[in-house]
Scaffold this active site. Sequence first.
Site, PDB file in Angstrom:
ATOM      1  N   THR A 145     100.238  69.761  46.695  1.00 19.48           N
ATOM      2  CA  THR A 145      99.257  68.738  47.047  1.00 19.48           C
ATOM      3  C   THR A 145      99.760  67.864  48.189  1.00 19.48           C
ATOM      4  O   THR A 145     100.978  67.681  48.339  1.00 19.48           O
ATOM      5  CB  THR A 145      98.980  67.853  45.804  1.00 19.48           C
ATOM      6  OG1 THR A 145      98.344  66.644  46.217  1.00 19.48           O
ATOM      7  CG2 THR A 145     100.262  67.447  45.079  1.00 19.48           C
ATOM      8  N   ASP A 146      98.829  67.287  48.939  1.00 20.60           N
ATOM      9  CA  ASP A 146      99.227  66.353  50.008  1.00 20.60           C
ATOM     10  C   ASP A 146      99.805  65.061  49.427  1.00 20.60           C
ATOM     11  O   ASP A 146     100.398  64.264  50.159  1.00 20.60           O
ATOM     12  CB  ASP A 146      98.045  66.046  50.943  1.00 20.60           C
ATOM     13  CG  ASP A 146      96.882  65.315  50.274  1.00 20.60           C
ATOM     14  OD1 ASP A 146      96.885  65.171  49.030  1.00 20.60           O
ATOM     15  OD2 ASP A 146      95.955  64.888  50.995  1.00 20.60           O
ATOM     16  N   GLU A 147      99.641  64.856  48.114  1.00 22.94           N
ATOM     17  CA  GLU A 147     100.164  63.624  47.510  1.00 22.94           C
ATOM     18  C   GLU A 147     101.690  63.577  47.529  1.00 22.94           C
ATOM     19  O   GLU A 147     102.276  62.515  47.359  1.00 22.94           O
ATOM     20  CB  GLU A 147      99.621  63.445  46.084  1.00 22.94           C
ATOM     21  CG  GLU A 147      98.104  63.358  46.085  1.00 22.94           C
ATOM     22  CD  GLU A 147      97.512  62.851  44.782  1.00 22.94           C
ATOM     23  OE1 GLU A 147      98.200  62.137  44.044  1.00 22.94           O
ATOM     24  OE2 GLU A 147      96.343  63.190  44.521  1.00 22.94           O
ATOM     25  N   ALA A 173      98.780  73.307  36.140  1.00 23.53           N
ATOM     26  CA  ALA A 173      99.436  72.003  36.270  1.00 23.53           C
ATOM     27  C   ALA A 173      98.657  70.965  35.479  1.00 23.53           C
ATOM     28  O   ALA A 173      97.478  71.151  35.163  1.00 23.53           O
ATOM     29  CB  ALA A 173      99.483  71.589  37.745  1.00 23.53           C
ATOM     30  N   LYS A 200     105.023  67.238  41.270  1.00 21.28           N
ATOM     31  CA  LYS A 200     104.620  68.293  42.218  1.00 21.28           C
ATOM     32  C   LYS A 200     105.675  68.452  43.319  1.00 21.28           C
ATOM     33  O   LYS A 200     105.991  69.578  43.735  1.00 21.28           O
ATOM     34  CB  LYS A 200     103.259  67.967  42.849  1.00 21.28           C
ATOM     35  CG  LYS A 200     102.083  67.944  41.889  1.00 21.28           C
ATOM     36  CD  LYS A 200     101.792  69.288  41.247  1.00 21.28           C
ATOM     37  CE  LYS A 200     101.234  70.300  42.217  1.00 21.28           C
ATOM     38  NZ  LYS A 200     100.862  71.567  41.502  1.00 21.28           N
ATOM     39  N   TYR A 212     102.661  62.080  38.703  1.00 18.84           N
ATOM     40  CA  TYR A 212     102.036  63.353  39.087  1.00 18.84           C
ATOM     41  C   TYR A 212     102.631  63.889  40.381  1.00 18.84           C
ATOM     42  O   TYR A 212     103.145  65.017  40.431  1.00 18.84           O
ATOM     43  CB  TYR A 212     100.513  63.187  39.239  1.00 18.84           C
ATOM     44  CG  TYR A 212      99.852  64.328  39.992  1.00 18.84           C
ATOM     45  CD1 TYR A 212      99.822  65.612  39.454  1.00 18.84           C
ATOM     46  CD2 TYR A 212      99.269  64.129  41.247  1.00 18.84           C
ATOM     47  CE1 TYR A 212      99.232  66.673  40.149  1.00 18.84           C
ATOM     48  CE2 TYR A 212      98.682  65.177  41.950  1.00 18.84           C
ATOM     49  CZ  TYR A 212      98.670  66.446  41.396  1.00 18.84           C
ATOM     50  OH  TYR A 212      98.095  67.490  42.091  1.00 18.84           O
TER      51      TYR A 212
HETATM   52  N1  LIG Z   1      92.143  68.828  42.464  1.00 17.46           N
HETATM   53  C1  LIG Z   1      92.654  68.541  43.639  1.00 17.46           C
HETATM   54  O1  LIG Z   1      92.053  67.787  44.404  1.00 17.46           O
HETATM   55  C2  LIG Z   1      93.953  69.160  44.078  1.00 17.46           C
HETATM   56  C3  LIG Z   1      94.363  68.984  45.395  1.00 17.46           C
HETATM   57  C4  LIG Z   1      95.543  69.591  45.822  1.00 17.46           C
HETATM   58  C5  LIG Z   1      96.276  70.348  44.957  1.00 17.46           C
HETATM   59  N2  LIG Z   1      95.875  70.504  43.667  1.00 17.46           N
HETATM   60  C6  LIG Z   1      96.684  71.357  42.800  1.00 17.46           C
HETATM   61  O2  LIG Z   1      95.896  72.498  42.536  1.00 17.46           O
HETATM   62  C7  LIG Z   1      96.183  73.015  41.228  1.00 17.46           C
HETATM   63  C8  LIG Z   1      94.914  73.119  40.424  1.00 17.46           C
HETATM   64  O3  LIG Z   1      94.299  71.841  40.362  1.00 17.46           O
HETATM   65  P1  LIG Z   1      92.897  71.638  39.632  1.00 17.46           P
HETATM   66  O4  LIG Z   1      92.278  70.444  40.199  1.00 17.46           O
HETATM   67  O5  LIG Z   1      92.170  72.917  39.599  1.00 17.46           O
HETATM   68  O6  LIG Z   1      93.405  71.288  38.169  1.00 17.46           O
HETATM   69  P2  LIG Z   1      92.665  71.327  36.759  1.00 17.46           P
HETATM   70  O7  LIG Z   1      93.252  70.195  35.995  1.00 17.46           O
HETATM   71  O8  LIG Z   1      91.192  71.422  36.919  1.00 17.46           O
HETATM   72  O9  LIG Z   1      93.159  72.718  36.139  1.00 17.46           O
HETATM   73  C9  LIG Z   1      94.464  72.943  35.753  1.00 17.46           C
HETATM   74  C10 LIG Z   1      94.480  74.196  34.897  1.00 17.46           C
HETATM   75  O10 LIG Z   1      95.841  74.468  34.507  1.00 17.46           O
HETATM   76  C11 LIG Z   1      95.856  74.767  33.122  1.00 17.46           C
HETATM   77  N3  LIG Z   1      97.188  74.398  32.589  1.00 17.46           N
HETATM   78  C12 LIG Z   1      97.707  73.156  32.462  1.00 17.46           C
HETATM   79  N4  LIG Z   1      98.943  73.222  31.923  1.00 17.46           N
HETATM   80  C13 LIG Z   1      99.209  74.541  31.724  1.00 17.46           C
HETATM   81  C14 LIG Z   1     100.339  75.245  31.207  1.00 17.46           C
HETATM   82  N5  LIG Z   1     101.428  74.607  30.785  1.00 17.46           N
HETATM   83  N6  LIG Z   1     100.261  76.580  31.160  1.00 17.46           N
HETATM   84  C15 LIG Z   1      99.155  77.265  31.579  1.00 17.46           C
HETATM   85  N7  LIG Z   1      98.068  76.630  32.065  1.00 17.46           N
HETATM   86  C16 LIG Z   1      98.090  75.289  32.143  1.00 17.46           C
HETATM   87  C17 LIG Z   1      94.739  73.943  32.513  1.00 17.46           C
HETATM   88  O11 LIG Z   1      94.306  74.436  31.270  1.00 17.46           O
HETATM   89  C18 LIG Z   1      93.675  74.059  33.612  1.00 17.46           C
HETATM   90  O12 LIG Z   1      92.871  75.200  33.421  1.00 17.46           O
HETATM   91  C19 LIG Z   1      97.208  72.056  40.633  1.00 17.46           C
HETATM   92  O13 LIG Z   1      98.490  72.591  40.813  1.00 17.46           O
HETATM   93  C20 LIG Z   1      97.055  70.789  41.459  1.00 17.46           C
HETATM   94  O14 LIG Z   1      98.262  70.058  41.511  1.00 17.46           O
HETATM   95  C21 LIG Z   1      94.732  69.922  43.210  1.00 17.46           C
END
Ligand SMILES: NC(=O)c1ccc[n+]([C@@H]2O[C@H](COP(=O)([O-])OP(=O)(O)OC[C@H]3O[C@@H](n4cnc5c(N)ncnc54)[C@H](O)[C@@H]3O)[C@@H](O)[C@H]2O)c1
Length: 337
Positions: free
Chosen positions: A122-124, A81, A151, A147
């Site tokens: 996400t909780d968002e 994402a 989601k 964002y």
């Molecule tokens: N970080 C948080 O606090 C949090 C909380 C709840 C949920 N999330 C969700 O968890 C997931 C991971 O979040 P994160 O913080 O590890 O994100 P991040 O931004 O660190 O990593 C996202 C990864 O997805 C890859 N990516 C992006 N677009 C892509 C595409 N089109 N095809 C293939 N790969 C792609 C990126 O290269 C990266 O490695 C996301 O779906 C996010 O919405 C994150």
Amino acid sequence: MAFSSILVTGGCGFIGANFVRLLLERGYNNVVVLDKLTYAGRLENLAGMGVPIVVGDIGNLELVRHIVEMNGIDLIVNFAAETHVDQSILNPFVFTETNVRGTHVLLEVAREKKIRFHHISTDEVYGTIEGDHHSLETDILAPRSPYSASKAAADLLVQSYFVTYGLQTTITRGSNNVGAYQFLEKVVPLFATNAMLDLPLPVYGDGLQMRDYTHVSDHCTGILAVLEKGSIGEIYNVGAGQEITNMAMLEVLLETLNKPRSLIRHVTDRAGHDRRYSVSVKKLEALGWKAQYAPKEAVAAAAKWYLENPTYWQPVRESSSFQAYYNRQYAKRLETV
Ligand SMILES: NC(=O)c1ccc[n+]([C@@H]2O[C@H](COP(=O)([O-])OP(=O)(O)OC[C@H]3O[C@@H](n4cnc5c(N)ncnc54)[C@H](O)[C@@H]3O)[C@@H](O)[C@H]2O)c1
């Protein structure tokens, strides 16, 4: 083992990389990663893990189908994402492209191959939470940023595939994660690394926004609990189950790094900044899972990791792309305080 071959999308990102490490620890040895390696994805996050990594886009249907066929995949876990709210305000289209259309492509392949699909949300998606309510999985979705809207749209698509096609789906909605390998644009690693460099910490608004800071390891064990024991078609919140203000997060961070409060600068708030997130995690706890870290402990552990791993973050801080982002996001804000 509940699954024989797992495709983890976005596995080179922060949470995805931690999750791949957990899978290997728990004996799931057939894991394949698909990652586009955007600015947020780093091969170093999986260094030495011996996991095959395909560099590509989840929106590429032929590629996804090929990976699933060639590896006998029976579970897709979708972390891929665009993930940063501030980036979604600056450049929203890519969020629809990856988070909505990309998820849709994965769902189509899962439907075609009749395999399990787990979506990381996400909780968002619940929006800003009033009073002392804790979001339940059945609450209405009220996203307020590009964002979180992207989601929420993906969550609805996943649910529609469960209802319409009987696809074996589950969704987890995690709260704000902190820990190893988080990209520096996010608030805890940004402030931790600023503090270590004796740079000011640009706090949005009054800093009294409430967040459930969750250690990434708790998020990952929560996802695995849902994969192994959750009910098909269901949604599970994942979090510490308690929230603290961003100012309280900062206090912990500065104390852990032994840096002064004088680094704090209150700057212009983020547009549409959600005031409070808070999730009930009772449904997940009923599966036997429990968070190991309270929010303050999670923040302290994350700050300590950045303190101990300068070679991980220093090259990112020095990169021209990060500096360009940082200046665009904070230079003007910091000038006026
Ligand atoms: N970080 C948080 O606090 C949090 C909380 C709840 C949920 N999330 C969700 O968890 C997931 C991971 O979040 P994160 O913080 O590890 O994100 P991040 O931004 O660190 O990593 C996202 C990864 O997805 C890859 N990516 C992006 N677009 C892509 C595409 N089109 N095809 C293939 N790969 C792609 C990126 O290269 C990266 O490695 C996301 O779906 C996010 O919405 C994150």
